[in-house]
Scaffold this motif. Structure first.
Motif, short mmCIF file in Angstrom:
data_model
loop_
_atom_site.label_atom_id
_atom_site.label_comp_id
_atom_site.label_asym_id
_atom_site.label_seq_id
_atom_site.Cartn_x
_atom_site.Cartn_y
_atom_site.Cartn_z
N ILE A 84 -17.74 -8.85 35.12
CA ILE A 84 -16.29 -8.73 34.95
C ILE A 84 -15.67 -7.88 36.04
O ILE A 84 -14.69 -8.28 36.69
CB ILE A 84 -15.97 -8.15 33.55
CG1 ILE A 84 -16.32 -9.18 32.47
CG2 ILE A 84 -14.50 -7.74 33.44
CD1 ILE A 84 -16.32 -8.61 31.07
N TRP A 85 -16.22 -6.69 36.28
CA TRP A 85 -15.61 -5.78 37.27
C TRP A 85 -15.78 -6.30 38.69
O TRP A 85 -14.90 -6.10 39.53
CB TRP A 85 -16.19 -4.37 37.12
CG TRP A 85 -15.68 -3.72 35.87
CD1 TRP A 85 -16.38 -3.48 34.73
CD2 TRP A 85 -14.34 -3.27 35.62
NE1 TRP A 85 -15.57 -2.91 33.78
CE2 TRP A 85 -14.31 -2.77 34.31
CE3 TRP A 85 -13.17 -3.25 36.37
CZ2 TRP A 85 -13.17 -2.23 33.74
CZ3 TRP A 85 -12.03 -2.72 35.79
CH2 TRP A 85 -12.02 -2.23 34.50
N SER A 86 -16.88 -6.96 38.98
CA SER A 86 -17.04 -7.50 40.33
C SER A 86 -16.07 -8.66 40.56
O SER A 86 -15.55 -8.83 41.66
CB SER A 86 -18.47 -7.92 40.60
OG SER A 86 -18.87 -8.93 39.71
N SER A 87 -15.80 -9.47 39.53
CA SER A 87 -14.82 -10.55 39.71
C SER A 87 -13.42 -9.97 39.88
O SER A 87 -12.62 -10.50 40.67
CB SER A 87 -14.87 -11.54 38.55
OG SER A 87 -14.55 -10.90 37.33
N PHE A 88 -13.09 -8.88 39.19
CA PHE A 88 -11.81 -8.19 39.43
C PHE A 88 -11.71 -7.74 40.87
O PHE A 88 -10.68 -7.88 41.53
CB PHE A 88 -11.64 -6.98 38.50
CG PHE A 88 -11.20 -7.32 37.12
CD1 PHE A 88 -10.35 -8.38 36.85
CD2 PHE A 88 -11.64 -6.56 36.05
CE1 PHE A 88 -9.94 -8.67 35.57
CE2 PHE A 88 -11.24 -6.85 34.76
CZ PHE A 88 -10.39 -7.91 34.52
N ALA A 89 -12.79 -7.17 41.39
CA ALA A 89 -12.79 -6.67 42.77
C ALA A 89 -12.61 -7.82 43.76
O ALA A 89 -11.86 -7.69 44.74
CB ALA A 89 -14.09 -5.91 43.06
#
Length: 102
Positions: A84-89
């Motif tokens: 999730i956080w890597s896709s946000f980044a």
């Protein structure tokens, strides 16, 4: 919990699987690790029963829904957070890269 019946030797990484048993030690198919005799030793390196650890893995999500989806239900909580956080980044970087074309 997935793989709760499998136990791995910490010395040599031999995996005791009750579905296969242990022909070398004379253990029949279907005998759970907890039901093995206390003097059971690893057939590969000879380590005692106390040197084995469970290979059980807790998977986030409802157990009855684990087989559905595109593999997302096979991830544990930490792997889902990373995804999730890597896709946000990635989306943030794509958004910011739009300003470079101005």
């Amino acid at each position: 919990v997935v793989g709760a019946d499998d136990f791995e030797c910490r010395s040599c990484q031999f995996v005791y699987d009750p579905e296969k048993g242990d022909a070398v030690s004379g253990i029949a198919v279907g005998v759970k690790f907890q039901d093995l005799p206390e003097d059971y030793c690893c057939p590969t390196c000879g380590a005692g029963k106390l040197q084995f650890s469970s290979k059980g893995k807790v998977i986030a999500g409802f157990s009855q829904n684990q087989q559905y989806g595109f593999g997302g239900n096979s991830l544990d909580g930490g792997q889902k957070n990373l995804l999730i956080w890597s896709s946000f980044a990635v989306f943030f970087l794509l958004f910011m890269s739009g300003y470079l074309f101005h």
